[in-house]
Scaffold this active site. Structure first.
Site, PDB file in Angstrom:
ATOM      1  N   ASP A  54      40.273  47.781  41.014  1.00  0.00           N
ATOM      2  CA  ASP A  54      39.258  48.002  42.044  1.00  0.00           C
ATOM      3  C   ASP A  54      39.879  48.056  43.441  1.00  0.00           C
ATOM      4  O   ASP A  54      40.857  47.347  43.719  1.00  0.00           O
ATOM      5  CB  ASP A  54      38.218  46.879  42.014  1.00  0.00           C
ATOM      6  CG  ASP A  54      37.266  47.003  40.830  1.00  0.00           C
ATOM      7  OD1 ASP A  54      37.283  48.051  40.167  1.00  0.00           O
ATOM      8  OD2 ASP A  54      36.521  46.039  40.581  1.00  0.00           O
ATOM      9  N   TYR A  82      45.445  37.344  36.281  1.00  0.00           N
ATOM     10  CA  TYR A  82      44.897  37.462  37.636  1.00  0.00           C
ATOM     11  C   TYR A  82      44.882  36.105  38.324  1.00  0.00           C
ATOM     12  O   TYR A  82      44.819  35.057  37.670  1.00  0.00           O
ATOM     13  CB  TYR A  82      43.445  37.958  37.599  1.00  0.00           C
ATOM     14  CG  TYR A  82      43.220  39.293  36.959  1.00  0.00           C
ATOM     15  CD1 TYR A  82      43.263  40.472  37.712  1.00  0.00           C
ATOM     16  CD2 TYR A  82      42.934  39.396  35.599  1.00  0.00           C
ATOM     17  CE1 TYR A  82      43.030  41.701  37.129  1.00  0.00           C
ATOM     18  CE2 TYR A  82      42.697  40.626  35.001  1.00  0.00           C
ATOM     19  CZ  TYR A  82      42.751  41.780  35.775  1.00  0.00           C
ATOM     20  OH  TYR A  82      42.517  42.993  35.185  1.00  0.00           O
ATOM     21  N   ASP A  96      30.638  40.424  44.184  1.00  0.00           N
ATOM     22  CA  ASP A  96      31.801  40.216  45.054  1.00  0.00           C
ATOM     23  C   ASP A  96      31.336  40.185  46.507  1.00  0.00           C
ATOM     24  O   ASP A  96      30.137  40.225  46.793  1.00  0.00           O
ATOM     25  CB  ASP A  96      32.875  41.291  44.820  1.00  0.00           C
ATOM     26  CG  ASP A  96      32.375  42.707  45.075  1.00  0.00           C
ATOM     27  OD1 ASP A  96      31.449  42.882  45.904  1.00  0.00           O
ATOM     28  OD2 ASP A  96      32.902  43.641  44.453  1.00  0.00           O
ATOM     29  N   ARG A 187      34.774  39.504  37.941  1.00  0.00           N
ATOM     30  CA  ARG A 187      33.558  39.303  38.743  1.00  0.00           C
ATOM     31  C   ARG A 187      32.464  38.638  37.912  1.00  0.00           C
ATOM     32  O   ARG A 187      31.770  37.733  38.373  1.00  0.00           O
ATOM     33  CB  ARG A 187      33.055  40.642  39.274  1.00  0.00           C
ATOM     34  CG  ARG A 187      33.791  41.136  40.496  1.00  0.00           C
ATOM     35  CD  ARG A 187      33.216  42.432  40.973  1.00  0.00           C
ATOM     36  NE  ARG A 187      33.424  43.510  40.007  1.00  0.00           N
ATOM     37  CZ  ARG A 187      32.658  44.597  39.931  1.00  0.00           C
ATOM     38  NH1 ARG A 187      31.612  44.722  40.722  1.00  0.00           N
ATOM     39  NH2 ARG A 187      32.927  45.542  39.060  1.00  0.00           N
TER      40      ARG A 187
END
Length: 318
Positions: A54, A82, A96, A187
């Site tokens: 993203d 991550y 987000d 997310r």
């Protein structure tokens, strides 16, 4: 009347280039824009990325050039790692920091509750993909419907969270490290952890640190790449088989390697395996990927003779 002709930029001469560039994608840049920038800087004929990251995420984006593009799916299917920062106490329309605030709740949790909430999502779990995602519905990305205020029903998907480590926690800011299967939405994980804690949450920052055996430690930024000369950029390219470096290795002699490259099955003295990387004898030339069933080596993705030569003698492709 005077006519002023604008100068035309000279057309760039592209060349066959083979390998993997580990890029540290910056905030705000799409994966495709990052790919096109690197492709232009390296003057590469053929290039592709290994799955989108993203624009609001940073970190590892493996870019494949030439022969390496044949194995980009390997990185796409690989586990990912991550680091993520969660804003506790606030939910948003996009899960987000870009979305509209939907709710604000008091954050009143203990360390033990935070640890328990994270631990609850380790293992096989089901996730409902977010509306603000690139998943397609009737040929259109879900985020296109979301921007029009249209909600599409999304079936839950099973993903695997290998581990969640708490890196830092201070009141409404929780930083975690996640190792997970492909297709995991961090997310959504952030939202789910927030709901488990009873205060809600959204993802405020995301950085990918690994994709399969590849890590951010060897990645280069766009800015650094721009400042380099062409020789320095080429030196950063990892070999095409770096995408497969954690697979078992099979080596063939010259005659067997030649037959393997034609697609013929070969008998090998090795255990059955769902995926292996295959090499020939000449300076350990990488030939492609395969699997072994009942003692037979069966090709999956093969390099062409020109690609094998290009990997062994890069200067011949320039």
């Amino acid at each position: 009347m005077n006519v002023v002709l604008s100068e035309r930029r000279p057309r760039q001469i592209r060349r066959a280039l083979h390998g993997v560039l580990l890029l540290d994608k910056p905030l705000g840049l799409s994966s495709n824009d990052a790919l096109q920038k690197a492709k232009w800087l390296l003057r590469a004929e053929k290039a592709g990325h290994t799955g989108t990251l993203d624009p609001l995420a940073t970190g590892l984006l493996p870019l494949c050039f030439g022969a390496a593009t044949k194995f980009s799916q390997v990185s796409l299917d690989a586990d990912k790692a991550y680091t993520a920062v969660l804003k506790l106490g606030q939910t948003t329309s996009t899960a987000d920091g870009e979305g509209d605030v939907l709710s604000t709740r008091e954050v009143n949790v203990t360390r033990e509750q935070v640890e328990a909430a994270c631990a609850a999502f380790v293992g096989e779990i089901e996730q409902v993909p977010p509306m603000y995602s690139a998943l397609k519905h009737e040929g259109r990305a879900l985020y296109e419907y979301a921007r029009q205020g249209i909600e599409i029903e999304r079936p839950a998907r099973q993903v695997l969270i290998h581990r969640i480590d708490i890196l830092a926690w201070q009141h409404d800011r929780l930083e975690i490290a996640v190792v997970c299967s492909k297709g995991t939405y961090i997310r959504t994980l952030a939202e789910d952890i927030g709901e488990r804690l009873g205060c809600g949450a959204h993802l405020s920052a995301l950085r990918r640190t690994a994709s399969g055996p590849l890590t951010i430690a060897s990645a280069v930024t766009i800015e650094a790449l721009t400042e380099m000369n062409e020789t320095q950029r080429e030196a950063l390219l990892q070999p095409a088989d770096s995408l497969l470096s954690d697979w078992p290795r099979i080596s063939l002699d010259d005659a067997e390697a030649g037959r393997f490259l034609t697609g013929l099955r070969r008998r090998v003295a090795a255990d059955d395996a769902p995926r292996v990387r295959v090499y020939g004898p000449q300076t350990h030339a990488f030939l492609g990927s395969a699997h072994i069933t009942a003692g037979e080596l069966i090709a999956d993705r093969l390099l062409s003779p020109l690609e094998v030569q290009g990997l062994q003698h890069p200067e011949s492709s320039l």
